[in-house]
Design a protein around this motif. Structure first.
Motif: not given
Length: 243
Positions: A26-37, A174-178, A208-220
């Protein structure tokens, strides 16, 4: 019997260690991405708690079959999120530790294996380990009966190696450390125990991942008709036809 074309969902595969495995909580980043898709893409969690890049490299061909190129063409993106275990100190945690150069080489080999399986580098996103809050993680270590086994500065070296490997492989990173330490911000709010992500940390990764991921799935496309568009008098004509 009437024949029809099976519905095939594209995939986003999340490949990593515990930070990925726990991302469907619950509240995880993967769950958030799955919800968007939803209705566009299956998000597949292949997070393996405690694993490092050495084991990941060995295991990957069992997860993504290089012989199944037709299925792999439906993979829209793969995230590769290792390093938090690799960077464990060799003298304190030799089982999980992977030397820095080998870690870099393993990431490149993972990229090569994905490419050979038909998942091109432009569909791959490397994610660096996040920063480590040593006082909080030391408490966790002591509770389990061992000394502090990671340092934030060392995690930073592995993060830098991940960024460099991504550049050499032609993948996004995605450079999380920085990012989590940018402008001197209090990165500890992103961590639950000094190593794993808090609720805020999960949201940070998701955003931050969605910024990189969105262009890869926008056409779906949206898969299967919206319910209001289904022909109620002849639902088969709506539900069994190719989109």
């Amino acid at each position: 019997m009437s024949r029809f074309t099976p519905v095939i969902w594209p995939k986003v595969v999340l490949f990593g260690d515990s930070i990925t495995q726990f991302s469907f909580q619950t509240g995880g980043w993967g769950a958030d991405i799955a919800n968007k898709l939803q209705r566009k893409c299956d998000v597949v969690n292949r997070g393996l708690s405690g694993y490092n890049s050495r084991w990941a490299k060995i295991l990957l061909p069992r997860l993504i079959d290089s012989q199944n190129s037709a299925e792999n063409r439906n993979i829209a993106a793969v995230t590769v999120f290792f390093g938090a275990n690799d960077c464990a100190l060799e003298d304190k945690n030799p089982q999980q530790h992977v030397p820095l150069q080998e870690y870099s080489d393993n990431l490149k080999e993972i990229s090569r294996l994905l490419t050979s399986a038909g998942v091109s580098a432009d569909r791959v996103i490397f994610i660096t380990p996040p920063p480590l809050h040593e006082p909080a993680w030391e408490k966790e270590c002591i509770l389990k009966g061992y000394p502090l086994n990671r340092h934030n500065s060392v995690a930073g070296q592995y993060a830098q190696a991940c960024v460099q490997a991504a550049a050499q492989c032609g993948t996004d990173v995605l450079d999380l450390w920085t990012l989590m330490q940018k402008d001197g911000q209090d990165y500890t709010v992103y961590l639950s125990d000094g190593l794993h992500l808090s609720e805020k940390g999960n949201q940070f990764v998701a955003d931050h991942l969605w910024v990189l991921l969105e262009s890869r799935v926008a056409h779906l496309p949206f898969i299967l008709p919206y319910w209001g568009d289904v022909d109620s008098k002849s639902p088969e004509s709506s539900l069994l036809c190719d989109q």
